[in-house]
Motif scaffolding. Structure first.
Motif, mmCIF file in Angstrom:
data_model
loop_
_atom_site.group_PDB
_atom_site.id
_atom_site.type_symbol
_atom_site.label_atom_id
_atom_site.label_comp_id
_atom_site.label_asym_id
_atom_site.label_seq_id
_atom_site.Cartn_x
_atom_site.Cartn_y
_atom_site.Cartn_z
ATOM 1 N N GLU A 21 -81.970 20.834 -2.712
ATOM 2 C CA GLU A 21 -82.713 21.453 -4.027
ATOM 3 C C GLU A 21 -82.007 20.499 -5.168
ATOM 4 N N VAL A 22 -80.691 21.215 -5.439
ATOM 5 C CA VAL A 22 -79.847 21.077 -6.762
ATOM 6 C C VAL A 22 -79.014 19.929 -6.751
ATOM 7 N N GLY A 23 -78.648 19.333 -5.548
ATOM 8 C CA GLY A 23 -77.664 18.241 -5.408
ATOM 9 C C GLY A 23 -76.140 18.755 -5.698
ATOM 10 N N LEU A 24 -75.263 18.195 -5.508
ATOM 11 C CA LEU A 24 -73.828 18.589 -5.509
ATOM 12 C C LEU A 24 -73.448 19.127 -6.971
ATOM 13 N N GLU A 25 -73.860 18.489 -8.065
ATOM 14 C CA GLU A 25 -73.429 18.821 -9.377
ATOM 15 C C GLU A 25 -73.909 20.227 -9.518
ATOM 16 N N GLY A 26 -75.577 20.592 -9.087
ATOM 17 C CA GLY A 26 -75.894 21.499 -9.623
ATOM 18 C C GLY A 26 -75.465 23.088 -8.379
ATOM 19 N N LEU A 27 -74.795 22.608 -7.532
ATOM 20 C CA LEU A 27 -74.513 23.647 -6.473
ATOM 21 C C LEU A 27 -73.321 24.600 -6.951
ATOM 22 N N THR A 28 -73.338 25.532 -7.225
ATOM 23 C CA THR A 28 -72.420 26.506 -7.703
ATOM 24 C C THR A 28 -72.365 27.544 -6.916
ATOM 25 N N LEU A 29 -71.079 28.317 -6.937
ATOM 26 C CA LEU A 29 -70.988 29.575 -6.192
ATOM 27 C C LEU A 29 -72.035 30.575 -6.908
ATOM 28 N N ARG A 30 -72.000 30.601 -8.302
ATOM 29 C CA ARG A 30 -72.935 31.573 -8.796
ATOM 30 C C ARG A 30 -74.503 31.357 -8.439
ATOM 31 N N ILE A 32 -75.265 30.002 -5.499
ATOM 32 C CA ILE A 32 -75.758 30.422 -4.153
ATOM 33 C C ILE A 32 -75.673 31.650 -4.203
ATOM 34 N N ALA A 33 -74.903 32.684 -5.087
ATOM 35 C CA ALA A 33 -74.858 34.009 -4.892
ATOM 36 C C ALA A 33 -76.345 34.604 -5.274
ATOM 37 N N LYS A 34 -76.618 33.827 -6.339
ATOM 38 C CA LYS A 34 -77.915 34.272 -6.617
ATOM 39 C C LYS A 34 -79.377 34.111 -5.718
ATOM 40 N N GLU A 35 -79.010 32.977 -4.814
ATOM 41 C CA GLU A 35 -80.124 32.852 -3.845
ATOM 42 C C GLU A 35 -79.831 33.745 -2.590
ATOM 43 N N LEU A 36 -78.613 34.109 -2.580
ATOM 44 C CA LEU A 36 -78.454 35.379 -1.504
ATOM 45 C C LEU A 36 -78.236 36.874 -2.025
ATOM 46 N N ASN A 37 -78.862 37.019 -3.371
ATOM 47 C CA ASN A 37 -78.997 38.172 -4.049
ATOM 48 C C ASN A 37 -77.913 39.050 -3.899
ATOM 49 N N VAL A 38 -76.765 38.542 -4.181
ATOM 50 C CA VAL A 38 -75.424 39.354 -4.475
ATOM 51 C C VAL A 38 -74.558 38.837 -5.707
ATOM 52 N N GLN A 39 -73.637 39.639 -5.993
ATOM 53 C CA GLN A 39 -72.809 39.096 -7.242
ATOM 54 C C GLN A 39 -71.909 38.031 -6.682
ATOM 55 N N ALA A 40 -71.935 37.019 -7.589
ATOM 56 C CA ALA A 40 -70.853 35.947 -7.409
ATOM 57 C C ALA A 40 -69.386 36.468 -6.798
ATOM 58 N N PRO A 41 -68.883 37.309 -7.439
ATOM 59 C CA PRO A 41 -67.533 37.424 -6.703
ATOM 60 C C PRO A 41 -67.608 37.986 -5.366
ATOM 61 N N ALA A 42 -68.677 38.206 -4.718
ATOM 62 C CA ALA A 42 -68.731 38.558 -3.454
ATOM 63 C C ALA A 42 -68.305 37.333 -2.508
ATOM 64 N N LEU A 43 -68.921 36.157 -2.916
ATOM 65 C CA LEU A 43 -68.542 34.951 -2.256
ATOM 66 C C LEU A 43 -66.914 34.441 -2.085
ATOM 67 N N TYR A 44 -66.113 35.098 -2.979
ATOM 68 C CA TYR A 44 -64.790 34.786 -3.111
ATOM 69 C C TYR A 44 -63.920 35.404 -1.988
ATOM 70 N N TRP A 45 -64.571 36.312 -1.412
ATOM 71 C CA TRP A 45 -64.018 36.913 -0.129
ATOM 72 C C TRP A 45 -64.055 35.982 1.008
ATOM 73 N N HIS A 46 -64.837 34.900 0.962
ATOM 74 C CA HIS A 46 -65.104 34.082 2.099
ATOM 75 C C HIS A 46 -64.632 32.809 1.621
ATOM 76 N N PHE A 47 -64.651 32.299 0.125
ATOM 77 C CA PHE A 47 -64.253 30.845 -0.289
ATOM 78 C C PHE A 47 -63.630 31.137 -1.517
ATOM 79 N N LYS A 48 -62.458 30.599 -1.545
ATOM 80 C CA LYS A 48 -61.380 30.864 -2.904
ATOM 81 C C LYS A 48 -61.996 30.068 -4.173
#
Length: 218
Positions: A21-30, A32-48
């Motif tokens: 949908e957004v390409g590599l440039e538009g793909l951010t952890l923030r 992805i977090a919005k899509e998963l309905n979580v806070q962005a810091p939650a992703l850093y438990w899995h990917f630094k």
């Protein structure tokens, strides 16, 4: 904000879907977090960081690619090289900016070593040294990755064409400025990628036959 039970697989699957949908440039952890309905810091438990996520995405892309061709059976090294890199191109074209994601990434496990071992055995059985087999494979891989990066810059997704790559307009512009040969090759440079890839891959195989292959395997 509602919470989602996260694991690495869910994050990667979501990231690969968003990539289209957004390409590599538009793909951010923030994003992805919005899509998963979580806070962005939650992703850093899995990917630094984003690169760690891209590494996992590339690993998932490779696994899916391998599933498309699996065991090739008793084939020549030329046939294996062609089939594996056809499969790689198909896999990369399955995602917007797929080749850019794959380029420079590191696999996060060793499950790719099984297919690699099988691949190398085919070459060694044909008389290649392991070193020559690895170099031959890298040449074909580099061609495929570079080809798809260029292809996706013109056609980001099947049926989609990036602005500025209208072949007829380019032909007319080049011809009007007196660049007749440049005008003539517009179609060769910016369309019919399937045929161009097949032509290029067979050229690569012929080059490997001429330079790296033992005489008996040509």
């Amino acid at each position: 904000m509602a919470t989602t039970r996260l694991d690495r697989t869910l994050v990667v699957d979501t990231a690969l879907r968003l990539l289209n949908e957004v390409g590599l440039e538009g793909l951010t952890l923030r994003r992805i977090a919005k899509e998963l309905n979580v806070q962005a810091p939650a992703l850093y438990w899995h990917f630094k960081n984003k690169q760690a996520l891209l590494d996992e995405m590339s690993t998932a892309m490779y696994r899916r690619m391998y599933e498309t061709y699996g065991d090739l059976g008793d084939v020549t090294w030329q046939e294996r090289l062609i089939e594996v890199h056809r499969a790689l191109r198909r896999a990369l074209l399955g995602y917007r900016d797929g080749a850019k994601v794959f380029s420079g990434s590191r696999f996060t496990g060793t499950d790719h070593a099984g297919p690699q071992e099988e691949h190398l055995r085919t070459f060694v059985a044909a008389g290649f040294t392991p070193s020559a087999a690895a170099r031959a494979s890298f040449i074909a891989y580099s061609f495929t990755l570079g080809f798809v990066i260029e292809e996706q810059s013109v056609e980001p997704r099947p049926g989609e064409r990036a602005p500025g790559y209208d072949v007829t307009e380019r032909e007319e512009r080049m011809a009007a400025e007196g660049y007749e040969l440049s005008a003539e090759v517009s179609a060769d440079l910016f369309q019919d990628y399937e045929a161009r890839f097949e032509e290029g891959l067979r050229t690569v195989v012929a080059g490997i036959e001429a330079t790296l292959a033992p005489a008996g395997s040509r």
